[in-house]
Enzyme design. Sequence first.
Site, PDB file in Angstrom:
ATOM      1  N   HIS A  74       0.843  -1.201   0.000  1.00 17.05           N
ATOM      2  CA  HIS A  74       0.000   0.000   0.000  1.00 17.05           C
ATOM      3  C   HIS A  74       0.874   1.246   0.000  1.00 17.05           C
ATOM      4  CE1 HIS A  74      -3.242  -2.691   0.984  1.00 17.05           C
ATOM      5  NE2 HIS A  74      -2.647  -3.061   2.091  1.00 17.05           N
ATOM      6  N   GLU A  92      -1.704  -0.663   8.191  1.00 15.37           N
ATOM      7  CA  GLU A  92      -2.585  -1.671   8.782  1.00 15.37           C
ATOM      8  C   GLU A  92      -1.807  -2.488   9.793  1.00 15.37           C
ATOM      9  OE1 GLU A  92      -3.325  -3.484   4.857  1.00 15.37           O
ATOM     10  OE2 GLU A  92      -2.713  -5.384   5.722  1.00 15.37           O
ATOM     11  N   HIS A 149       3.446  -7.431   1.665  1.00 13.55           N
ATOM     12  CA  HIS A 149       2.811  -8.300   2.654  1.00 13.55           C
ATOM     13  C   HIS A 149       1.741  -9.188   2.028  1.00 13.55           C
ATOM     14  CE1 HIS A 149       0.257  -4.731   2.462  1.00 13.55           C
ATOM     15  NE2 HIS A 149      -0.750  -5.473   2.885  1.00 13.55           N
ATOM     16  N   ARG A 169      -1.065  -4.772  -6.265  1.00 11.72           N
ATOM     17  CA  ARG A 169      -0.749  -6.197  -6.253  1.00 11.72           C
ATOM     18  C   ARG A 169       0.604  -6.399  -6.917  1.00 11.72           C
ATOM     19  NH1 ARG A 169      -5.262  -7.933  -8.606  1.00 11.72           N
ATOM     20  NH2 ARG A 169      -6.455  -7.754  -6.703  1.00 11.72           N
TER      21      ARG A 169
HETATM   22 ZN    ZN Z   1      -2.834  -4.904   3.041  1.00 13.13          ZN
END
Ligand code: ZN
Length: 285
Positions: A74, A92, A149, A169
């Site tokens: 991200h 996150e 991740h 991605r």
């Molecule tokens: Zn994520």
Amino acid sequence: EYHYQLPSDNVGECWAVSAHPNGDTIVKDGTFAGKTLSYLWEHHNELFGEAKGEVFPLLTKIIHAKKDLSIQVHPDDDYAMVNEGGSLGKTECWYILDCEPGATIIIGHHGQNRGEVSEMIDEGRWEDFIREVPIKPVEFFQIEPGTVHAIKAGTILLETQQNSDITYRVYDYDRVEESGDKRELHIKQSKEVIVAPYIGRVPDVDKQATCNEEMTNLVSCPFFHVWKLSVSNKTTIVQDQAFLIVSVIEGEGSVDGRAIRKGDHFILPYEYGEAVFEGNLAMIV
Ligand code: ZN
């Protein structure tokens, strides 16, 4: 009341506390029964201590991965602001609720610098590139923007994240979907946002973040503090934050006389004051 999306072929997701248009949480009972969280944010911002922002800033999910999920990264707020039309970036964190023996996650990479990251991706040297670590229940991981991740098969975790959809991605294991296509990758953006080298670090813990000794601080970052609160018999905390999102992850009991149990999620609003928990409970706050 939370949305529960039935597991597709590879993942089940519960959007437990969300003001995202794709799954806006509905208040279960009380004064605001039937209202959405986004409505409360817009019309009753006093509940959140007049916290700023167009949208409720956080999203609490439970994710159950039955297959390896695609490897992603991200952006941070600055990159998303410029390149994603003013969106938020995403920080996150994951609290492992349960996992199969031998389960792993992907967090970070082995490229020494941006050039090497770019080369490894272009050459498809995934085994060299990807940093995979074993996990156990109750472990906690902070995923900063720019961190490669992925959740792998056999893991259930509770995720607290900035309310954002911006995901790049990097790699999807070259899998082909039923349609015969591969899922779209975002290589250019990934290379721009991946931080190199990956620096594994213990999440910052801020002992001053709350006056409640009962709550164990798991992480403090500019976007959220996360604590674990364990109750056996009776514990009183003081709600001294703009608001607290509480997810019951084990046990049953009550908060100020209202029954709560594993799987329940609620918000203690601004200036709620003391909250008395009784029973045997583990919660992520
Ligand atoms: Zn994520």
